[in-house]
Design a protein around this motif. Structure first.
Motif, mmCIF file in Angstrom:
data_model
loop_
_atom_site.group_PDB
_atom_site.id
_atom_site.type_symbol
_atom_site.label_atom_id
_atom_site.label_comp_id
_atom_site.label_asym_id
_atom_site.label_seq_id
_atom_site.Cartn_x
_atom_site.Cartn_y
_atom_site.Cartn_z
ATOM 1 N N ARG A 1 0.831 -1.205 0.000
ATOM 2 C CA ARG A 1 0.000 0.000 0.000
ATOM 3 C C ARG A 1 0.867 1.257 0.000
ATOM 4 O O ARG A 1 0.534 2.273 -0.636
ATOM 5 C CB ARG A 1 -0.950 -0.009 1.199
ATOM 6 C CG ARG A 1 -1.858 1.208 1.275
ATOM 7 C CD ARG A 1 -2.738 1.309 0.015
ATOM 8 N NE ARG A 1 -3.382 2.586 -0.070
ATOM 9 C CZ ARG A 1 -4.702 2.767 -0.065
ATOM 10 N NH1 ARG A 1 -5.508 1.728 0.024
ATOM 11 N NH2 ARG A 1 -5.193 3.965 -0.142
ATOM 12 N N ASP B 1 0.488 4.039 -2.808
ATOM 13 C CA ASP B 1 0.266 5.451 -2.486
ATOM 14 C C ASP B 1 1.330 6.344 -3.115
ATOM 15 O O ASP B 1 1.039 7.442 -3.581
ATOM 16 C CB ASP B 1 0.231 5.657 -0.971
ATOM 17 C CG ASP B 1 -1.012 5.064 -0.331
ATOM 18 O OD1 ASP B 1 -1.997 4.778 -1.049
ATOM 19 O OD2 ASP B 1 -0.993 4.874 0.907
ATOM 20 N N SER C 1 0.159 9.113 -5.795
ATOM 21 C CA SER C 1 0.225 10.493 -5.332
ATOM 22 C C SER C 1 1.121 11.354 -6.227
ATOM 23 O O SER C 1 1.099 12.566 -6.121
ATOM 24 C CB SER C 1 0.734 10.556 -3.887
ATOM 25 O OG SER C 1 2.077 10.123 -3.818
#
Length: 176
Positions: free
Chosen positions: A18, A22, A26
């Motif tokens: 994760r 991310d 992002s």
């Protein structure tokens, strides 16, 4: 061809994976590399299989795409040389529109896709084309090809060709 790799969705990821997800979503690629369910598209889904390898790989791609000295046109030119040579439909679909926005004509994009002769008026872009095509076809440069670019540009270009060749291989193997 049927995809071989199940799309990893954010809610199914362990903490390490994760974190990588991310990081990818992002950044500047995040907006266009995520599907409607939140899964990563293109080569990025496979990078989640091994965060210790996937993270440096995606970092290399980000450096090449957003922090190298190669112009946008030079970068897309080289990416499309690799995509055409590797017959990488995903990379062609992702990067041909970028090349068009940067001013490449349909005829030029087609020549990059099929490897046909292409004359570019800009000498720097012509050198990038010749070097990228030499790298994908013979994996080396003669002295003239080597001298056509500065060493920093040559380093970045050879790294870019290697990176996109790796992605093309992974896209093919995982049937993305």
């Amino acid at each position: 061809m049927t995809a071989r790799l199940r799309r990893a969705l954010p809610h199914d990821l362990d903490a390490e994976t994760r974190t990588l997800y991310d990081k990818i979503t992002s950044g500047p690629r995040g907006g266009f590399m995520v599907d409607g369910e939140g899964g990563l598209t293109g080569p990025f889904n496979a990078m989640l299989l091994s965060p210790p390898v996937g993270d440096p790989l995606q970092e290399l791609g980000a450096a090449l795409r957003y922090r190298s000295t190669l112009t946008g046109r030079a970068r897309e030119l080289a990416i499309l040389v690799v995509a055409g040579h590797q017959d990488s439909a995903f990379e062609q679909a992702a990067h041909e529109p970028i090349a068009r926005r940067l001013g490449f004509t349909e005829e030029q994009v087609r020549a990059l896709r099929d490897g046909s002769p292409l004359t570019l008026p800009d000498p720097g872009e012509a050198a990038v084309l010749a070097v990228a095509r030499a790298l994908v076809t013979k994996g080396d440069l003669d002295d003239g090809e080597y001298a056509a670019l500065g060493e920093r540009e040559l380093f970045e270009l050879t790294t870019l060709v290697g990176y996109y060749t790796t992605l093309a291989l992974q896209l093919r193997v995982f049937r993305v």
